[in-house]
Design a protein around this motif. Structure first.
Motif, PDB file in Angstrom:
ATOM      1  N   ALA A  68       1.135  -4.825   0.563  1.00 27.81           N
ATOM      2  CA  ALA A  68       1.610  -4.075   1.451  1.00 27.81           C
ATOM      3  C   ALA A  68       2.279  -3.628   1.520  1.00 27.81           C
ATOM      4  CB  ALA A  68       3.605  -4.790   0.636  1.00 27.81           C
ATOM      5  N   THR A  69       2.501  -2.034   0.264  1.00 31.23           N
ATOM      6  CA  THR A  69       2.681  -0.417   0.988  1.00 31.23           C
ATOM      7  C   THR A  69       1.323   0.205   1.618  1.00 31.23           C
ATOM      8  OG1 THR A  69       3.635  -0.361  -1.701  1.00 31.23           O
ATOM      9  CG2 THR A  69       3.013   1.086  -0.789  1.00 31.23           C
ATOM     10  N   ASP A  70       0.442  -0.246   1.195  1.00 31.11           N
ATOM     11  CA  ASP A  70      -1.407   0.114   2.135  1.00 31.11           C
ATOM     12  C   ASP A  70      -0.801   0.019   3.747  1.00 31.11           C
ATOM     13  OD1 ASP A  70      -3.029   1.426   1.553  1.00 31.11           O
ATOM     14  OD2 ASP A  70      -4.569  -0.180   2.317  1.00 31.11           O
ATOM     15  N   ALA A  71       0.048  -1.581   4.225  1.00 31.90           N
ATOM     16  CA  ALA A  71       0.424  -2.139   5.259  1.00 31.90           C
ATOM     17  C   ALA A  71       1.773  -1.495   5.887  1.00 31.90           C
ATOM     18  CB  ALA A  71       0.108  -3.878   5.032  1.00 31.90           C
ATOM     19  N   TYR A  72       2.910  -1.035   5.017  1.00 29.56           N
ATOM     20  CA  TYR A  72       3.668  -0.621   5.589  1.00 29.56           C
ATOM     21  C   TYR A  72       3.286   0.914   6.082  1.00 29.56           C
ATOM     22  CZ  TYR A  72       7.960   2.030   5.341  1.00 29.56           C
ATOM     23  OH  TYR A  72       8.404   3.717   5.944  1.00 29.56           O
ATOM     24  N   ASN A  73       2.269   2.074   5.069  1.00 31.92           N
ATOM     25  CA  ASN A  73       1.897   3.501   5.546  1.00 31.92           C
ATOM     26  C   ASN A  73       1.501   3.393   6.894  1.00 31.92           C
ATOM     27  OD1 ASN A  73       2.689   3.909   3.103  1.00 31.92           O
ATOM     28  ND2 ASN A  73       0.726   3.898   1.804  1.00 31.92           N
ATOM     29  N   LEU A  74       0.038   2.255   6.843  1.00 33.04           N
ATOM     30  CA  LEU A  74      -0.400   1.858   8.115  1.00 33.04           C
ATOM     31  C   LEU A  74       0.277   2.326   9.166  1.00 33.04           C
ATOM     32  CD1 LEU A  74      -3.049   2.369   8.992  1.00 33.04           C
ATOM     33  CD2 LEU A  74      -3.027  -0.659   9.004  1.00 33.04           C
ATOM     34  N   ALA A  75       1.207   1.140   9.492  1.00 29.57           N
ATOM     35  CA  ALA A  75       2.504   1.327   9.853  1.00 29.57           C
ATOM     36  C   ALA A  75       3.016   2.102  10.511  1.00 29.57           C
ATOM     37  CB  ALA A  75       3.450  -0.201  10.147  1.00 29.57           C
ATOM     38  N   ALA A  76       3.705   2.727   9.104  1.00 33.41           N
ATOM     39  CA  ALA A  76       3.981   4.272   9.182  1.00 33.41           C
ATOM     40  C   ALA A  76       3.321   5.240  10.206  1.00 33.41           C
ATOM     41  CB  ALA A  76       4.743   4.287   7.727  1.00 33.41           C
ATOM     42  N   GLY A  77       2.340   5.062   9.841  1.00 32.69           N
ATOM     43  CA  GLY A  77       1.680   6.170  10.309  1.00 32.69           C
ATOM     44  C   GLY A  77       1.318   5.762  11.502  1.00 32.69           C
ATOM     45  N   GLU A  78       1.452   4.342  12.713  1.00 31.59           N
ATOM     46  CA  GLU A  78       1.144   4.454  13.555  1.00 31.59           C
ATOM     47  C   GLU A  78       1.994   4.746  14.000  1.00 31.59           C
ATOM     48  OE1 GLU A  78      -0.174   0.007  13.205  1.00 31.59           O
ATOM     49  OE2 GLU A  78      -2.423   0.888  12.890  1.00 31.59           O
ATOM     50  N   ALA A  79       3.311   4.150  14.248  1.00 30.63           N
ATOM     51  CA  ALA A  79       4.077   5.246  14.744  1.00 30.63           C
ATOM     52  C   ALA A  79       4.644   5.969  14.974  1.00 30.63           C
ATOM     53  CB  ALA A  79       5.830   4.453  13.447  1.00 30.63           C
TER      54      ALA A  79
END
Length: 358
Positions: A68-79
């Motif tokens: 889930a942390t990976d998913a969070y980091n990816l979404a944060a980068g995309e945002a």
């Protein structure tokens, strides 16, 4: 606090010993020492789960939190990327509006000049002119002025069209940004839920059980590392670090003792991919932020060709990453409640090895 700093300094000293060996290789992990004898278990509670079962549950919860942390980091980068793009679009809009103001001023000046000339067509001006030569010079200037006016109006139209496109792009970017924020929030909730569940399981353990839990972690890592070494993997490892790889290893090992914290990439706390991405950034090589993107976008190399600085991706879902430092060892940020440390490169299931500076 002093004990913690002392332990960190000792661990760092061990890491530096590994780094200063030829080719970043030594013998520390070639024959790993067995864990200390287990502590005496606490009094079992009838019907309760065994400590081994609790250990497996806790490890699985933290691994799911890592995913889930990976998913969070990816979404944060995309945002962030979408936010940066919106800012750039806003700059383009301002520049376009300023350009339109300039073009309209030019068009107005041309119209006023035509008005002052009486707006007569060229043939009429020829008939009224006392000098054909003067008329021809004026006609040439008139044609130049008409072309400039036409070009001005065409550019004005293009700029207005661009502004309309900028507005459409900005709207689309805002929608994507909002979608990424929702993904971030969902991933954040999932992380916190898994970590809370793991911490609740740990909180129910007695002191001696917590000590035994740490012992179980060490035993599992020792067993996996021993099996990996027994496979002959270390015998084939001959790779020498590149200069950038050495810099990345130096950065990563300098962080030993700092706490793991999900979503962080320094300078005081890191998650696993935050550590590896910042280490390679310090070496002058920006790489993807998450372990899954590091796996997807960086060049894969065989384990037998692994060299210090390469990244080891763990588990089938690529939810964890460490950096190989030589001698069968890697440095990583393990999970919440733990600090950055050195561990056996084979102490977890290896999915792939990737090379940032290929």
């Amino acid at each position: 606090m002093k004990r913690h700093r002392g332990a960190s300094a000792l661990t760092l000293l061990c890491a530096m010993a590994v780094l200063t060996a030829p080719g970043l290789a030594g013998t520390a992990y070639a024959a790993p020492a067995a864990p200390a004898p287990p502590a005496a278990p606490g009094t079992p509670v009838p019907g309760a789960k065994s400590l081994e079962q609790v250990h497996k549950e806790i490890e699985e919860l933290y691994r799911q939190a890592g995913t889930a942390t990976d998913a969070y980091n990816l979404a944060a980068g995309e945002a962030k990327a979408q936010s940066d793009k919106i800012v750039e679009i806003a700059r383009q809009v301002v520049a376009g509006q300023e350009r339109i103001t300039t073009l309209k001023a030019r068009a107005g000046a041309a119209a006023r000049a035509q008005y002052r000339s009486g707006g007569l067509p060229p043939a009429a001006q020829l008939a009224l002119s006392n000098s054909p030569g003067m008329f021809l010079n004026g006609a040439d200037r008139l044609r130049q002025g008409e072309k400039a006016t036409a070009d001005n109006l065409a550019e004005l139209a293009r700029t207005q069209t661009d502004l309309q496109q900028y507005a459409a792009d900005a709207s689309a970017r805002w929608q994507t940004l909002e979608a990424n924020r929702v993904k971030q929030e969902n991933a954040k909730n999932e992380i916190e839920k898994k970590i809370k569940a793991a911490e609740e399981l740990e909180s129910k353990l007695q002191a001696e059980e917590k000590a035994r839990l740490i012992q179980l972690e060490q035993e599992a890592q020792y067993k996996a590392q021993t099996a990996w070494l027994s496979s002959g993997a270390l015998k084939e490892l001959q790779g020498t670090a590149s200069e950038a790889g050495r810099q990345a290893v130096r950065f990563a090992t300098a962080q030993i003792g700092k706490r793991y914290e999900w979503g962080h990439e320094g300078p005081d706390t890191f998650d696993c991919s935050g550590l590896t991405s910042q280490a390679w950034l310090a070496a002058g090589k920006p790489i993807p932020r998450t372990s899954q993107e590091q796996l997807r976008l960086l060049r894969k190399v065989a384990v037998k060709d692994m060299r210090p600085g390469d990244l080891i991706i763990y588990f089938d879902d690529a939810s964890h990453v460490g950096m190989y430092i030589g001698d069968g060892a890697m440095v990583h940020a393990p999970r919440p409640g733990r600090t950055i440390t050195i561990a056996g490169a084979g102490s977890m299931p290896i999915k792939a090895v990737v090379r940032p500076d290929a």
